[in-house]
Scaffold this motif. Structure first.
Motif, short mmCIF file in Angstrom:
data_model
loop_
_atom_site.label_atom_id
_atom_site.label_comp_id
_atom_site.label_asym_id
_atom_site.label_seq_id
_atom_site.Cartn_x
_atom_site.Cartn_y
_atom_site.Cartn_z
N GLY A 140 0.73 -1.61 -0.22
CA GLY A 140 0.25 -0.08 0.09
C GLY A 140 0.82 1.01 0.01
O GLY A 140 1.75 1.06 0.66
N VAL A 141 0.22 2.34 -0.15
CA VAL A 141 1.22 3.58 -0.41
C VAL A 141 -0.10 4.06 0.24
O VAL A 141 -0.58 4.76 -0.68
N VAL A 142 0.09 5.08 0.81
CA VAL A 142 -0.30 6.24 1.35
C VAL A 142 0.80 7.57 1.45
O VAL A 142 2.51 7.35 1.38
N LEU A 143 0.27 9.32 1.36
CA LEU A 143 0.61 9.94 1.62
C LEU A 143 1.57 10.19 2.23
O LEU A 143 0.62 10.48 4.14
N GLY B 5 11.45 6.60 9.45
CA GLY B 5 10.67 6.27 10.47
C GLY B 5 9.67 7.57 10.70
O GLY B 5 10.60 8.55 11.12
N GLY B 6 9.03 8.09 11.42
CA GLY B 6 8.63 8.39 12.60
C GLY B 6 7.25 9.49 11.63
O GLY B 6 7.26 9.95 12.56
N GLU B 7 6.83 9.11 10.32
CA GLU B 7 6.90 10.08 10.01
C GLU B 7 4.69 10.15 9.73
O GLU B 7 4.31 8.97 10.41
N HIS B 8 3.41 11.18 10.18
CA HIS B 8 2.63 11.33 10.04
C HIS B 8 1.57 10.82 8.52
O HIS B 8 2.25 11.19 7.99
N ARG B 9 1.04 10.03 8.46
CA ARG B 9 0.33 9.81 7.43
C ARG B 9 -1.10 9.65 7.26
O ARG B 9 -1.63 10.00 7.99
N PHE B 10 -1.03 9.98 5.69
CA PHE B 10 -3.14 10.47 5.62
C PHE B 10 -3.36 9.18 5.86
O PHE B 10 -3.07 7.83 5.10
N GLN B 11 -4.68 9.03 5.39
CA GLN B 11 -5.62 7.48 5.89
C GLN B 11 -5.82 7.31 4.46
O GLN B 11 -6.38 5.46 4.34
N LEU B 12 -6.03 7.78 3.26
CA LEU B 12 -6.00 6.99 1.58
C LEU B 12 -5.28 6.73 1.17
O LEU B 12 -3.87 7.00 1.83
#
Length: 218
Positions: free
Chosen positions: A39-42, A51-58
């Protein structure tokens, strides 16, 4: 899951160089499946590496088509598949994982052909003007798929707009909504670049639309 700084759309290509240990482990696990995919998320905040990034749900599934080994990395080519929404993030150890639900696939209707043609014209115009000011990944003459459904998603993927606009395209609930959104944002982008252009020649030094002297195919 692979958080990226860009949005992946259905029927659009993505190329990655995997060198972080967590993603090499993920790749090894994926290759045990009959159809390797991830899966790829923005990324909402943070960076792709470390690591440690915050991600969108789509997000969008990426179906691996090619791999090649390099010195210290593995190159992966994939194509966007089904869209999904993350319903819950799991522990990132040993690599990012999530529970997801798939979104309903959009359907093509011949009644949308005129809207699709208008959208394509707007996107190509925006790419032509934008290329005067910033380097664009896609040329204004890039070939689209002959399949109208695939071509609609490709128009969303090549439109020279920001990541948040792209994310809104990805969440469209109908093909009409997708095309209308892409048309509006591409038109806005072309007008914005054209306004800057009217103030003087772009950094390429040209005083006319860029020459479309090469072709690509999605």
């Amino acid at each position: 899951m692979f958080p990226l700084g860009t949005v992946l759309f259905p029927y659009m290509p993505v190329s990655l160089r995997l060198f972080e240990e967590r993603y090499l482990v993920m790749l090894a696990h994926m290759l045990e499946a009959e159809q390797p995919q991830f899966g790829v998320v923005l990324i909402e905040r943070g960076q792709e590496v470390g690591g440690g990034e915050h991600r969108f749900q789509l997000g969008t599934l990426a179906l691996i088509s090619e791999m090649a080994g390099g010195e210290g990395f593995v190159a992966v080519n994939a194509e966007g598949g089904s869209r999904f929404e993350v319903t819950g993030w799991l522990d990132d150890d040993p690599y990012p994982r999530a529970e997801i639900r798939f979104l309903e696939p959009l359907e093509w209707d011949e009644s949308l052909r005129s809207l699709r043609e208008d959208t394509e014209q707007a996107v190509r115009r925006a790419l032509a003007v934008a290329s005067e000011f910033t380097e664009q990944r896609w040329a204004s003459v890039v070939d689209l798929s002959d399949d109208p459904l695939e071509a609609c998603w490709q128009l969303a993927g090549i439109a020279p707009v920001g990541e948040l606009d792209q994310l809104s395209f990805l969440g469209a609930v109908s093909m009409e909504e997708l095309l209308t959104s892409v048309l509006e944002r591409a038109t806005d982008a072309a007008e914005s670049f054209a306004s800057a252009w009217s103030a003087g020649p772009g950094p390429n030094g040209s005083d006319g639309l860029p020459g479309d002297d090469f072709e690509e195919r999605l």
